[in-house]
Design a protein around this motif. Sequence first.
Motif, short mmCIF file in Angstrom:
data_model
loop_
_atom_site.label_atom_id
_atom_site.label_comp_id
_atom_site.label_asym_id
_atom_site.label_seq_id
_atom_site.Cartn_x
_atom_site.Cartn_y
_atom_site.Cartn_z
N GLN A 37 -18.11 2.05 -2.46
CA GLN A 37 -19.19 1.06 -2.38
C GLN A 37 -20.13 1.19 -3.58
OE1 GLN A 37 -20.69 1.98 1.55
NE2 GLN A 37 -19.37 0.46 2.51
N LEU A 40 -18.32 -0.14 -6.66
CA LEU A 40 -18.24 -1.61 -6.67
C LEU A 40 -19.56 -2.21 -7.08
CD1 LEU A 40 -16.82 -4.28 -6.15
CD2 LEU A 40 -17.35 -4.01 -3.71
N THR A 61 -15.06 -3.33 -0.36
CA THR A 61 -14.61 -2.01 -0.81
C THR A 61 -13.28 -1.66 -0.16
OG1 THR A 61 -16.90 -1.31 -1.11
CG2 THR A 61 -15.24 0.42 -0.96
#
Length: 136
Positions: A37, A40, A61
Motif C-alpha cells: 500500500q 502504491l 494493492t
Amino acid sequence: MYKKMIAGLGGAIALNLLHEIIRKNFDNVPQVHKVGQEALNKALNKVEMKITDHDQLYAATLAGDVIGNGLYYATTATTGFSIASGVTAGLGAVLLPKKMGLDDSPVAETNQKKVMTVVYYLFGAVVTKLIYDKIK
C-alpha cells in the motif's frame, strides 16, 4: 505459456490467501500488504494521485500483488528452480522496501516476520510448481 500463467496466478493467490489468513488470526506476523500500500501510494504521488479510501487502497494493492506475483511465478517457479524462486522473492520482500525508501517494519521488524515473509513467498512458488506439474 497460458498454463504457466494459470499456475503463476494460482501460486500468487495461494500466497495471498496464506498471508490474509495468518494476519487476521495471529499477532506479530508480517503485514506484507502495508508495504504494498505504501509503495502504491508512493508511485501514485509521482503523478500527483493518492488513494485515500482504505478499502480501495487494499483492493488495488491486492490486485497488483496477485498480478505481479503471478507473472513472477509464471516465469520463474514453473521451472525446476521453484524453491530458489520463492526464496528469492521472499528475500526481496524483506530486503528491498528499506532500499526503496519504504517502511520495512511490517515485514522486517523481527526475525519472525522476516522468516515468515520468506516462507509465504516460498509457499507461493511451491504451489505454482505443483499446479504447473499437474496441468502441463
